[in-house]
Write a protein that holds these residues in place. Structure first.
Motif, PDB file in Angstrom:
ATOM      1  N   ALA A 120      -1.509  18.050 -27.448  1.00  0.00           N
ATOM      2  CA  ALA A 120      -0.659  16.872 -27.231  1.00  0.00           C
ATOM      3  C   ALA A 120      -1.029  16.109 -25.962  1.00  0.00           C
ATOM      4  O   ALA A 120      -0.546  15.007 -25.754  1.00  0.00           O
ATOM      5  CB  ALA A 120       0.797  17.310 -27.150  1.00  0.00           C
ATOM      6  N   ARG A 121      -1.874  16.718 -25.104  1.00  0.00           N
ATOM      7  CA  ARG A 121      -2.249  16.139 -23.798  1.00  0.00           C
ATOM      8  C   ARG A 121      -1.009  15.836 -22.958  1.00  0.00           C
ATOM      9  O   ARG A 121      -0.819  14.748 -22.434  1.00  0.00           O
ATOM     10  CB  ARG A 121      -3.141  14.910 -23.980  1.00  0.00           C
ATOM     11  N   VAL A 122      -0.163  16.857 -22.864  1.00  0.00           N
ATOM     12  CA  VAL A 122       1.083  16.811 -22.096  1.00  0.00           C
ATOM     13  C   VAL A 122       1.100  18.034 -21.187  1.00  0.00           C
ATOM     14  O   VAL A 122       0.706  19.120 -21.595  1.00  0.00           O
ATOM     15  CB  VAL A 122       2.310  16.843 -23.031  1.00  0.00           C
ATOM     16  N   SER A 164       4.938  15.311 -18.173  1.00  0.00           N
ATOM     17  CA  SER A 164       4.485  13.969 -18.540  1.00  0.00           C
ATOM     18  C   SER A 164       3.187  14.036 -19.339  1.00  0.00           C
ATOM     19  O   SER A 164       2.485  15.046 -19.311  1.00  0.00           O
ATOM     20  CB  SER A 164       4.254  13.133 -17.276  1.00  0.00           C
ATOM     21  N   GLY A 165       2.890  12.919 -19.989  1.00  0.00           N
ATOM     22  CA  GLY A 165       1.611  12.720 -20.656  1.00  0.00           C
ATOM     23  C   GLY A 165       0.951  11.453 -20.153  1.00  0.00           C
ATOM     24  O   GLY A 165       0.056  10.921 -20.797  1.00  0.00           O
ATOM     25  N   ASP A 166       1.382  10.968 -18.999  1.00  0.00           N
ATOM     26  CA  ASP A 166       0.885   9.731 -18.396  1.00  0.00           C
ATOM     27  C   ASP A 166      -0.484   9.978 -17.752  1.00  0.00           C
ATOM     28  O   ASP A 166      -0.606  10.771 -16.820  1.00  0.00           O
ATOM     29  CB  ASP A 166       1.886   9.233 -17.355  1.00  0.00           C
ATOM     30  N   TYR A 207      -0.005  23.243 -19.568  1.00  0.00           N
ATOM     31  CA  TYR A 207      -0.670  22.142 -20.252  1.00  0.00           C
ATOM     32  C   TYR A 207      -0.815  22.450 -21.738  1.00  0.00           C
ATOM     33  O   TYR A 207      -1.180  23.561 -22.116  1.00  0.00           O
ATOM     34  CB  TYR A 207      -2.047  21.938 -19.612  1.00  0.00           C
ATOM     35  N   VAL A 235      -2.042  15.154 -17.956  1.00  0.00           N
ATOM     36  CA  VAL A 235      -2.692  14.705 -19.179  1.00  0.00           C
ATOM     37  C   VAL A 235      -4.003  15.451 -19.459  1.00  0.00           C
ATOM     38  O   VAL A 235      -4.463  15.497 -20.596  1.00  0.00           O
ATOM     39  CB  VAL A 235      -2.912  13.171 -19.159  1.00  0.00           C
ATOM     40  N   ARG A 260       7.905  18.347 -25.710  1.00  0.00           N
ATOM     41  CA  ARG A 260       7.161  17.082 -25.628  1.00  0.00           C
ATOM     42  C   ARG A 260       5.744  17.215 -26.165  1.00  0.00           C
ATOM     43  O   ARG A 260       5.066  16.213 -26.386  1.00  0.00           O
ATOM     44  CB  ARG A 260       7.104  16.596 -24.188  1.00  0.00           C
ATOM     45  N   GLY A 261       5.314  18.443 -26.357  1.00  0.00           N
ATOM     46  CA  GLY A 261       3.954  18.691 -26.815  1.00  0.00           C
ATOM     47  C   GLY A 261       3.901  19.008 -28.289  1.00  0.00           C
ATOM     48  O   GLY A 261       4.677  18.478 -29.090  1.00  0.00           O
TER      49      GLY A 261
END
Length: 196
Positions: free
Chosen positions: A51-53, A27-29, A47, A155, A93-94
């Motif tokens: 991308a802060r994912v 997740s990136g939440d 991590y 995140v 996702r990143g």
């Protein structure tokens, strides 16, 4: 003092999602924290700061035996699959760049004589796997004779580890022994083709 008060402020608010044995989550939440409890199991927290994912997995055994691999296929319960799955999900996702990944690993404790050296084998496996894939371990808390709870903020990539007391440790040991003795589970195949 309550458990929440002993946590760094970043971990004492928001949504906590438990990552169980065999799970992998990414997740990136900003309001999300992943949590898991480990005995001889391993959890990797990966991590991507660009991308802060980030994501977390949790696996019990490094590799399937030859016969289990042939009969049951890949399962997130096993480290090779769990590590590849987590790395690929964070990359997709990143930023997509392997060089951006920061990897932290936890677990591999010897919490029961009945589990022999499962924890030590898991520690050896995760170190060898990451080295073979060209990744360095940014930080770790591996081995020992205790269970641990790991919290991870996907995140920010920050992790918090708390060693558990003997009563919690006994519960973790019972669960892991039951899983190891049960062996691989065959998932039903969902076919959408009917043969006549």
């Amino acid at each position: 003092m309550s458990a929440a008060q002993s946590l760094p402020s970043e971990f004492d608010r928001g949504i906590v999602t438990t990552v169980h044995q065999g799970d992998c989550a990414v997740s990136g939440d900003a309001g999300l924290t992943y949590s898991t409890v480990l005995g001889s199991c391993i959890s990797a927290c990966i991590y991507d700061p660009v991308a802060r994912v980030g994501g977390m997995n949790h696996f019990l055994l490094g590799m399937q035996s030859g016969t289990a691999k042939d009969r049951y296929g890949a399962s997130a319960r096993y480290g090779a699959f769990a590590m590849e799955q987590l790395i690929n999900l964070v990359l997709s996702r990143g930023s997509g760049r392997k060089s951006n990944l920061s990897i932290k690993v936890f677990g591999g404790g010897k919490i029961s004589a009945a589990l022999d050296d499962v924890g030590a084998k898991n520690v050896e496996f995760v170190r060898e796997f990451l080295a073979a894939e060209g990744y360095a371990i940014a930080s770790s808390d591996l081995g020992g004779n205790f269970a641990r709870r790991v919290l991870f903020k996907p995140v920010s990539g920050k992790a918090f580890v708390k060693r558990l007391d003997s009563s919690a440790e006994a519960g973790v040991a019972r669960e892991e022994i039951a899983i190891v003795r049960r062996g691989p589970v065959v998932a039903p195949v969902d076919n959408d083709i009917e043969l006549f």
